[in-house]
Design an enzyme around this catalytic site. Structure first.
Site, PDB file in Angstrom:
ATOM      1  CG  ASP A  11      90.438  55.003  67.319  1.00 23.97           C
ATOM      2  OD1 ASP A  11      90.633  54.045  66.829  1.00 23.97           O
ATOM      3  OD2 ASP A  11      90.315  56.508  67.112  1.00 23.97           O
ATOM      4  CG  HIS A  67      88.522  57.410  57.338  1.00 23.18           C
ATOM      5  ND1 HIS A  67      88.268  58.395  57.835  1.00 23.18           N
ATOM      6  CD2 HIS A  67      89.350  57.248  58.486  1.00 23.18           C
ATOM      7  CE1 HIS A  67      88.630  59.139  59.159  1.00 23.18           C
ATOM      8  NE2 HIS A  67      89.448  58.590  59.462  1.00 23.18           N
ATOM      9  CD  GLU A  85      87.204  59.275  63.138  1.00 23.21           C
ATOM     10  OE1 GLU A  85      87.760  58.651  64.384  1.00 23.21           O
ATOM     11  OE2 GLU A  85      88.037  60.218  63.213  1.00 23.21           O
ATOM     12  CD  GLU A  95      87.315  55.007  64.874  1.00 22.43           C
ATOM     13  OE1 GLU A  95      88.027  54.013  65.376  1.00 22.43           O
ATOM     14  OE2 GLU A  95      87.405  55.928  65.332  1.00 22.43           O
ATOM     15  CG  ASP A 130      88.024  58.385  68.022  1.00 22.59           C
ATOM     16  OD1 ASP A 130      88.028  58.311  68.841  1.00 22.59           O
ATOM     17  OD2 ASP A 130      88.830  58.126  67.204  1.00 22.59           O
ATOM     18  NE  ARG A 145      85.725  64.739  61.955  1.00 18.26           N
ATOM     19  CZ  ARG A 145      86.245  63.072  62.292  1.00 18.26           C
ATOM     20  NH1 ARG A 145      87.835  63.425  62.260  1.00 18.26           N
ATOM     21  NH2 ARG A 145      85.893  61.687  62.200  1.00 18.26           N
ATOM     22  CD  GLN A 155      90.963  64.815  64.208  1.00 20.16           C
ATOM     23  OE1 GLN A 155      89.664  64.354  63.804  1.00 20.16           O
ATOM     24  NE2 GLN A 155      91.442  64.117  63.091  1.00 20.16           N
ATOM     25  CB  THR A 203      85.926  56.444  73.248  1.00 20.88           C
ATOM     26  OG1 THR A 203      87.113  57.535  72.865  1.00 20.88           O
ATOM     27  CG2 THR A 203      86.026  55.694  71.949  1.00 20.88           C
ATOM     28  CD  GLU A 225      85.688  59.513  55.527  1.00 23.18           C
ATOM     29  OE1 GLU A 225      86.710  58.752  54.835  1.00 23.18           O
ATOM     30  OE2 GLU A 225      85.645  59.322  56.649  1.00 23.18           O
TER      31      GLU A 225
END
Ligand code: CA
Length: 419
Positions: free
Chosen positions: A130, A137, A201, A203, A235, A239, A242, A259, A360
């Site tokens: 990834d 971003h 996410e 992607e 993905d 948070r 992470q 994923t 975000e």
């Protein structure tokens, strides 16, 4: 590109107006039929042709792709490995079959309505990487995770930053996503429990076709020869887990629980008309990362949460291209195999409503987003359903779809989640 498969030929297949899968798309996937049989399919309109049946009736006997499709059985890895010439040959033959009325009667019984198919993973993913290639971003995440520093770390404009993900937890469209548990900081102390910051996410995924040899890097100019096609990737990210674990080695359990990838692989041939120039890069990149020509794709992506579109963004100005990512991944001599997956990283734009993740969109929960059902969200709640959609081309009458990928959040496992 002078490709008969990209002309406006008409087909005997009844294709609904606005379908993501017109004749010039012909994406490939793996599905299970109602009778339990699993095989390779090509989507056209709201149906898909069972390729094994088409091979059995002799319609694909001249195609060099035939063996790969048959050998593949439950995956498209064998066909992916056959390389661009085989992919192009199958596309040409399918276009002939779908545009010549003589084949309609014999092939129609092998056209299965999409709603009668259960889509499976199109490839067995060997390695999964990834990247982190959207400037907007990376800047947003830098501001959120390191508010006192420069948002972009010094290496970001010099190489496509990425990490190796967990291929064994790449899951098919429709797979429920169990809320992960782990250590996250609560009042400054690490406390184990279900994530309170489950995120998505948005992607774009790239699937490797022809493999490369160990010790032999792929040049940017040769990248297309090793690409099979594109899909959508979600993905899923925790948070809080992470944020606690990522230093100094990067994403780990906050990402590896699941994923999702979309089921239909849109081939490079189908995307040729939608190639666009990538953004300018400053400072200039190292020689092995230089590209010429239109190495990006005019893709449009959106995120839907419980029926409300919460983000819509263009992909074309993503800073690092797939060709650069593939060149970077192999510049040390590492090889790639058919079915390997690498993803763009979250695609975000500069405007509000173009961010590809909730952290975000809501600025880490400070600005909840409103949904059409009257509720609001910061991060995902149990039962929430997320769908990513994508297509190539800005003109609604002349675009092809990447399809969609959906996942629904299931509660944390009661044995580890503390419930
Ligand atoms: Ca990611």
């Amino acid at each position: 590109m002078d490709d008969i498969a990209n002309t406006g030929s008409s087909t005997w297949v009844d294709i609904p107006s606005g379908s993501p899968f017109p004749l010039r798309n012909l994406p490939l996937g793996v599905a299970r039929r109602a009778d339990g049989t699993v095989g390779a399919f090509v989507a056209i309109g709201d149906q898909a042709l069972d390729l094994a049946e088409a091979v059995g009736t002799g319609f694909l006997e001249d195609s060099p792709a035939e063996l790969g499709l048959l050998d593949a059985g439950r995956t498209l890895n064998g066909f992916a490995a056959a390389g661009r010439a085989a992919h192009t040959a199958l596309r040409r033959r399918l276009t002939e079959l779908f545009t010549d009325d003589r084949y309609a009667a014999q092939l129609s019984p092998s056209l299965i309505p999409l709603d009668e198919l259960t889509m499976l993973l199109p490839v067995a993913v060997g390695d999964y990487v990834d990247f982190y290639s959207s400037l907007h971003h990376a800047t947003n995440l830098g501001r959120l995770f390191r508010p006192d520093g420069e948002p972009l770390l010094p290496n970001w404009r010099h190489l496509p930053v990425g990490y190796h993900g967990r291929s064994g937890t790449v899951v098919a469209d429709g797979t429920d996503i169990t809320r992960p548990s782990g250590l996250r900081l609560v009042d400054g102390e690490p406390v184990f429990g279900p994530t309170n910051a489950l995120d998505i996410e948005l992607e774009v995924g790239f699937i490797v076709g022809a493999p490369s040899e160990l010790g032999h890097p792929i040049a940017t100019a040769g990248a297309d020869a090793h690409l099979f096609g594109l899909c959508l990737v979600n993905d899923w990210s925790a948070r809080d887990i992470q944020a606690y674990e990522y230093q100094p080695l990067g994403p780990f359990l906050g990402k590896s629980f699941a994923t999702s990838m979309s089921p239909w692989i849109v081939t490079l041939d189908a995307l040729e008309p939608f190639r666009v120039d990538p953004p300018a890069q400053e400072p200039p990149v190292a020689d092995y990362l230089r590209t010429t020509g239109p190495t990006s794709f005019d893709l449009h992506l959106e995120v839907e949460l419980n029926g409300t579109v919460i983000s819509a963004v263009g992909f074309a100005d993503t800073y690092w291209s797939a060709a650069q990512q593939l060149a970077h991944m192999t510049v040390n001599g590492a090889s790639v195999r058919a079915g390997d997956l690498f993803a763009s990283g979250t695609v975000s734009g500069p405007e509000p409503g173009t961010e590809g993740s909730l952290i975000e969109l809501t600025w880490r929960g400070e600005r909840p987003i409103q949904l059409a059902d009257g509720t609001s969200r910061t991060f995902l709640e149990d039962g929430d359903q997320v769908t990513l959609r994508g297509w190539a081309g800005a003109d609604p009458t002349n675009r092809i779809g990447l399809g969609s990928v959906t996942g629904t959040i299931a509660p944390a496992d009661r044995h580890t989640g503390g419930h």
